[in-house]
Design a protein around this motif. Structure first.
Motif, PDB file in Angstrom:
ATOM      1  N   GLY A  51      -1.115   0.253   0.182  1.00 29.23           N
ATOM      2  CA  GLY A  51      -0.525  -0.360  -0.645  1.00 29.23           C
ATOM      3  C   GLY A  51       0.728  -1.230  -0.191  1.00 29.23           C
ATOM      4  O   GLY A  51       1.202  -0.932   0.732  1.00 29.23           O
ATOM      5  N   LEU A  52       0.612  -2.579  -0.750  1.00 29.24           N
ATOM      6  CA  LEU A  52       1.702  -3.387  -0.476  1.00 29.24           C
ATOM      7  C   LEU A  52       2.539  -3.746  -1.632  1.00 29.24           C
ATOM      8  O   LEU A  52       2.099  -4.254  -2.545  1.00 29.24           O
ATOM      9  CB  LEU A  52       1.425  -4.700   0.221  1.00 29.24           C
ATOM     10  N   THR A  53       3.794  -3.538  -1.647  1.00 28.33           N
ATOM     11  CA  THR A  53       4.652  -3.734  -2.693  1.00 28.33           C
ATOM     12  C   THR A  53       5.975  -4.341  -2.432  1.00 28.33           C
ATOM     13  O   THR A  53       6.389  -4.407  -1.434  1.00 28.33           O
ATOM     14  CB  THR A  53       5.048  -2.494  -3.396  1.00 28.33           C
ATOM     15  N   GLY A  54       6.607  -5.103  -3.261  1.00 26.41           N
ATOM     16  CA  GLY A  54       8.024  -5.619  -3.042  1.00 26.41           C
ATOM     17  C   GLY A  54       8.232  -6.647  -3.780  1.00 26.41           C
ATOM     18  O   GLY A  54       7.544  -6.932  -5.018  1.00 26.41           O
ATOM     19  N   SER A  55       9.433  -7.481  -4.054  1.00 28.28           N
ATOM     20  CA  SER A  55      10.023  -8.400  -4.759  1.00 28.28           C
ATOM     21  C   SER A  55       9.012  -9.612  -5.101  1.00 28.28           C
ATOM     22  O   SER A  55       8.460 -10.045  -3.880  1.00 28.28           O
ATOM     23  CB  SER A  55      11.527  -8.664  -4.571  1.00 28.28           C
ATOM     24  N   PRO A  56       8.907 -10.150  -5.908  1.00 26.32           N
ATOM     25  CA  PRO A  56       8.488 -11.456  -5.927  1.00 26.32           C
ATOM     26  C   PRO A  56       8.858 -12.483  -5.047  1.00 26.32           C
ATOM     27  O   PRO A  56       9.914 -12.673  -4.660  1.00 26.32           O
ATOM     28  CB  PRO A  56       8.775 -11.973  -7.426  1.00 26.32           C
ATOM     29  N   GLY A  57       8.019 -13.286  -4.313  1.00 22.75           N
ATOM     30  CA  GLY A  57       8.486 -14.100  -3.176  1.00 22.75           C
ATOM     31  C   GLY A  57       8.796 -13.716  -1.870  1.00 22.75           C
ATOM     32  O   GLY A  57       9.002 -14.329  -1.007  1.00 22.75           O
ATOM     33  N   ALA A  58       8.627 -12.440  -1.754  1.00 25.35           N
ATOM     34  CA  ALA A  58       8.612 -11.867  -0.587  1.00 25.35           C
ATOM     35  C   ALA A  58       7.549 -11.876   0.552  1.00 25.35           C
ATOM     36  O   ALA A  58       7.726 -11.672   1.560  1.00 25.35           O
ATOM     37  CB  ALA A  58       8.513 -10.220  -0.704  1.00 25.35           C
ATOM     38  N   GLY A  59       6.258 -12.760   0.029  1.00 26.85           N
ATOM     39  CA  GLY A  59       5.341 -13.058   0.949  1.00 26.85           C
ATOM     40  C   GLY A  59       4.265 -11.862   1.279  1.00 26.85           C
ATOM     41  O   GLY A  59       3.659 -11.876   2.338  1.00 26.85           O
ATOM     42  N   LYS A  60       4.193 -11.069   0.170  1.00 21.23           N
ATOM     43  CA  LYS A  60       3.031 -10.134   0.329  1.00 21.23           C
ATOM     44  C   LYS A  60       1.700 -10.474   0.598  1.00 21.23           C
ATOM     45  O   LYS A  60       0.842 -10.092   1.389  1.00 21.23           O
ATOM     46  CB  LYS A  60       2.965  -9.043  -0.973  1.00 21.23           C
ATOM     47  N   SER A  61       1.143 -11.767   0.025  1.00 19.67           N
ATOM     48  CA  SER A  61      -0.017 -12.283  -0.178  1.00 19.67           C
ATOM     49  C   SER A  61      -0.210 -12.899   1.398  1.00 19.67           C
ATOM     50  O   SER A  61      -1.280 -12.508   2.191  1.00 19.67           O
ATOM     51  CB  SER A  61      -0.224 -13.529  -0.893  1.00 19.67           C
ATOM     52  N   LEU A 144      -6.722  -2.719   0.895  1.00 18.18           N
ATOM     53  CA  LEU A 144      -5.470  -3.003   0.844  1.00 18.18           C
ATOM     54  C   LEU A 144      -5.384  -3.432  -0.693  1.00 18.18           C
ATOM     55  O   LEU A 144      -5.740  -4.184  -1.452  1.00 18.18           O
ATOM     56  CB  LEU A 144      -5.145  -4.360   1.607  1.00 18.18           C
ATOM     57  N   VAL A 145      -4.105  -2.743  -1.152  1.00 21.93           N
ATOM     58  CA  VAL A 145      -3.691  -2.806  -2.670  1.00 21.93           C
ATOM     59  C   VAL A 145      -2.256  -3.749  -2.745  1.00 21.93           C
ATOM     60  O   VAL A 145      -1.387  -3.086  -2.337  1.00 21.93           O
ATOM     61  CB  VAL A 145      -3.787  -1.708  -3.583  1.00 21.93           C
ATOM     62  N   GLU A 146      -2.625  -5.047  -3.156  1.00 18.51           N
ATOM     63  CA  GLU A 146      -1.263  -5.814  -3.150  1.00 18.51           C
ATOM     64  C   GLU A 146      -0.816  -5.757  -4.636  1.00 18.51           C
ATOM     65  O   GLU A 146      -1.505  -6.313  -5.501  1.00 18.51           O
ATOM     66  CB  GLU A 146      -1.510  -7.072  -2.733  1.00 18.51           C
ATOM     67  N   THR A 147       0.417  -5.037  -5.062  1.00 21.36           N
ATOM     68  CA  THR A 147       0.901  -5.155  -6.510  1.00 21.36           C
ATOM     69  C   THR A 147       1.482  -6.167  -6.704  1.00 21.36           C
ATOM     70  O   THR A 147       1.950  -7.283  -6.117  1.00 21.36           O
ATOM     71  CB  THR A 147       1.751  -3.808  -6.672  1.00 21.36           C
ATOM     72  N   VAL A 148       1.753  -6.362  -8.080  1.00 19.45           N
ATOM     73  CA  VAL A 148       2.464  -7.352  -8.706  1.00 19.45           C
ATOM     74  C   VAL A 148       3.663  -7.926  -8.446  1.00 19.45           C
ATOM     75  O   VAL A 148       4.348  -8.976  -8.456  1.00 19.45           O
ATOM     76  CB  VAL A 148       2.272  -7.358 -10.503  1.00 19.45           C
ATOM     77  N   GLY A 149       4.581  -6.846  -7.756  1.00 17.94           N
ATOM     78  CA  GLY A 149       5.927  -7.219  -7.325  1.00 17.94           C
ATOM     79  C   GLY A 149       6.809  -7.241  -8.476  1.00 17.94           C
ATOM     80  O   GLY A 149       7.598  -8.233  -8.431  1.00 17.94           O
ATOM     81  N   VAL A 150       6.959  -6.319  -9.232  1.00 18.70           N
ATOM     82  CA  VAL A 150       8.166  -6.421 -10.205  1.00 18.70           C
ATOM     83  C   VAL A 150       9.224  -5.760 -10.124  1.00 18.70           C
ATOM     84  O   VAL A 150      10.367  -5.300 -10.905  1.00 18.70           O
ATOM     85  CB  VAL A 150       7.656  -6.117 -11.566  1.00 18.70           C
ATOM     86  N   GLY A 151       9.247  -4.904  -8.859  1.00 18.00           N
ATOM     87  CA  GLY A 151      10.481  -4.320  -8.390  1.00 18.00           C
ATOM     88  C   GLY A 151      10.636  -2.901  -8.958  1.00 18.00           C
ATOM     89  O   GLY A 151      10.209  -1.947  -8.069  1.00 18.00           O
ATOM     90  N   GLN A 152      11.130  -2.693 -10.095  1.00 18.60           N
ATOM     91  CA  GLN A 152      11.338  -1.331 -10.723  1.00 18.60           C
ATOM     92  C   GLN A 152      10.419  -0.490 -11.253  1.00 18.60           C
ATOM     93  O   GLN A 152      10.289   0.705 -11.348  1.00 18.60           O
ATOM     94  CB  GLN A 152      12.414  -1.479 -11.681  1.00 18.60           C
ATOM     95  N   THR A 163      -0.595   4.856   2.573  1.00 16.48           N
ATOM     96  CA  THR A 163       0.354   4.245   3.158  1.00 16.48           C
ATOM     97  C   THR A 163       1.008   3.262   2.176  1.00 16.48           C
ATOM     98  O   THR A 163       0.266   2.525   2.051  1.00 16.48           O
ATOM     99  CB  THR A 163       0.063   3.841   4.635  1.00 16.48           C
ATOM    100  N   THR A 164       2.153   3.296   2.101  1.00 21.96           N
ATOM    101  CA  THR A 164       2.817   2.142   1.177  1.00 21.96           C
ATOM    102  C   THR A 164       3.933   1.557   1.985  1.00 21.96           C
ATOM    103  O   THR A 164       4.687   2.083   2.611  1.00 21.96           O
ATOM    104  CB  THR A 164       3.638   2.884  -0.098  1.00 21.96           C
ATOM    105  N   VAL A 165       3.464  -0.038   2.046  1.00 25.50           N
ATOM    106  CA  VAL A 165       4.264  -0.903   2.681  1.00 25.50           C
ATOM    107  C   VAL A 165       5.127  -1.703   1.893  1.00 25.50           C
ATOM    108  O   VAL A 165       4.759  -2.160   0.943  1.00 25.50           O
ATOM    109  CB  VAL A 165       3.517  -1.827   3.640  1.00 25.50           C
ATOM    110  N   VAL A 166       6.567  -1.384   1.905  1.00 35.04           N
ATOM    111  CA  VAL A 166       7.585  -2.138   0.871  1.00 35.04           C
ATOM    112  C   VAL A 166       8.044  -3.580   1.749  1.00 35.04           C
ATOM    113  O   VAL A 166       8.492  -3.266   2.846  1.00 35.04           O
ATOM    114  CB  VAL A 166       8.592  -1.123   0.690  1.00 35.04           C
ATOM    115  N   VAL A 167       7.718  -4.706   1.024  1.00 37.90           N
ATOM    116  CA  VAL A 167       7.900  -5.655   1.872  1.00 37.90           C
ATOM    117  C   VAL A 167       9.208  -6.410   1.157  1.00 37.90           C
ATOM    118  O   VAL A 167       9.307  -6.596   0.147  1.00 37.90           O
ATOM    119  CB  VAL A 167       6.851  -6.797   1.723  1.00 37.90           C
ATOM    120  N   THR A 168      10.183  -6.653   2.007  1.00 30.70           N
ATOM    121  CA  THR A 168      11.504  -7.097   1.352  1.00 30.70           C
ATOM    122  C   THR A 168      11.690  -8.564   2.241  1.00 30.70           C
ATOM    123  O   THR A 168      11.115  -8.761   3.252  1.00 30.70           O
ATOM    124  CB  THR A 168      12.737  -6.273   1.714  1.00 30.70           C
ATOM    125  N   VAL A 169      12.655  -9.152   1.793  1.00 30.43           N
ATOM    126  CA  VAL A 169      13.125 -10.326   2.496  1.00 30.43           C
ATOM    127  C   VAL A 169      14.699 -10.601   2.514  1.00 30.43           C
ATOM    128  O   VAL A 169      15.411 -10.104   1.464  1.00 30.43           O
ATOM    129  CB  VAL A 169      12.541 -11.800   1.974  1.00 30.43           C
TER     130      VAL A 169
END
Length: 346
Positions: A51-61, A144-152, A163-169
């Motif tokens: 899983g890949l998750t994180g805030s919008p604009g973090a570059g997950k895609s 690979l599951v890329e989530t919408v990225g709404v944070g909370q 395995t969950t990868v949290v993407v931050t910037v």
């Protein structure tokens, strides 16, 4: 064991069109998909889910695109589920992730599918678990599951993935988001993307400090000054001897520049190390049991809700009519819900 339907058999044979058709049925909530899913279920459980998750604009895609390339170099078949936001007003979704992954569009070893959240909290649609099973059954090694990225609201991904990868910037307040959203509890690996920007080193230090503070809360009480020295030393990257205890996974914090394809190899290595850790400790089976429970409860909730709404319509009228009476204070929603729940439990 359910007999494979014609469509399910084509999925098992690796037919991408058949898989796409079945996923469309699943996403639309068509009852016909149930028989196909039952037929596929015994042939699932082999894929590794990231899983890949994180805030919008973090570059997950962009990062997902780089990970696809790495796993394809290893000879693995890759499935991607990109969960996009759904409008609460129109139900429409911006399915743009596939546009950012066009380099793999003609690769027969890559299957990319976008899904809408359809209003679900957690960033994962009801159909996500079933679509993962379809990709699993058709032979994808990595999903690979890329989530919408709404944070909370993204805690669900930790239950869905191995395995969950949290993407931050840097510079987007992700340190505050991590505290609010409980992301520290979600992450198996932190990827500080766009780490060529100012503030990347500061973000790494803050994440490391927060991880150490969380670890200290779980650990037995110790002298305050000794605890402070340990946290400070680790934050500065110095080695600290600790008393032996139960083996735990320490989420690595990695600097990545996905747009420049930097740091991706180290990220893949970290994922592989976490996979090995899960296998060695038996935690992979535990995660799979948690995911099974989550998906079963979601399925049960959907079936019960469908039955309740059907009964409501038979006895009291359509939902919008009942809602109008509730809004006009002509009906009591609490009593009505209790009555329906009691009837369904009989």
């Amino acid at each position: 064991m359910a007999t494979a339907t014609q469509l399910a058999q084509r999925v098992l044979d690796g037919d991408v069109r058949a898989a796409s058709r079945l996923m469309r049925h699943i996403d639309d909530g068509e009852a016909s998909a149930t028989a196909d899913l039952r037929a596929l279920f015994p042939r699932t459980g082999r894929a590794y889910i990231i899983g890949l998750t994180g805030s919008p604009g973090a570059g997950k895609s962009t990062l997902t695109d780089r990970l696809i390339a790495r796993f394809r170099k290893q000879g693995k078949k890759v499935g991607v589920l990109a969960v996009d936001p759904t409008s609460p007003f129109t139900g429409g979704a911006i399915l743009g992730d596939r546009i950012r992954m066009q380099d793999h569009a003609t690769d027969p070893g890559v299957f990319i599918r976008s899904l809408a959240t359809r209003g679900n909290l957690g960033g994962l649609s009801r159909a996500t678990g079933d679509c993962i099973r379809v990709m699993d059954a058709m032979g994808q090694d990595i999903i690979l599951v890329e989530t919408v990225g709404v944070g909370q609201d993204e805690i669900d991904i930790a239950q869905m993935a191995h395995t969950t990868v949290v993407v931050t910037v840097p510079g987007m307040g992700d340190d505050v988001q991590a505290i609010k959203a409980g992301i520290l509890e979600v992450a198996d690996v932190f990827a500080v993307n766009k780490s060529d920007l100012d503030g990347a080193d500061r973000m790494v230090r803050e994440l490391r400090m927060m991880l150490e503070l969380r670890h200290a809360v779980k650990a037995p009480a110790m002298d305050h000054d000794a605890h402070h020295r340990m946290v400070r030393a680790k934050a500065e990257g110095r080695h600290v001897e600790e008393a032996p205890g139960p083996r735990e996974w320490e989420p690595p914090i990695l600097k990545v520049v996905a747009a420049k394809d930097q740091g991706v190899d180290a990220l893949v290595e970290a994922v592989e190390q976490h996979r090995a850790f899960l296998d060695e400790t038996g935690l992979r089976k535990q995660k799979e049991r948690t995911r099974a429970a989550m998906q079963f409860v979601a399925l049960l909730r959907e079936r019960l809700l469908r039955g309740a709404l059907a009964r409501l319509e038979r006895e009291r009228g359509r939902l919008d009519e009942v809602a109008s009476r509730i809004a006009e204070r002509q009906a009591d929603p609490y009593a009505l819900a209790e009555e329906l729940a009691s009837q369904l439990s009989e």
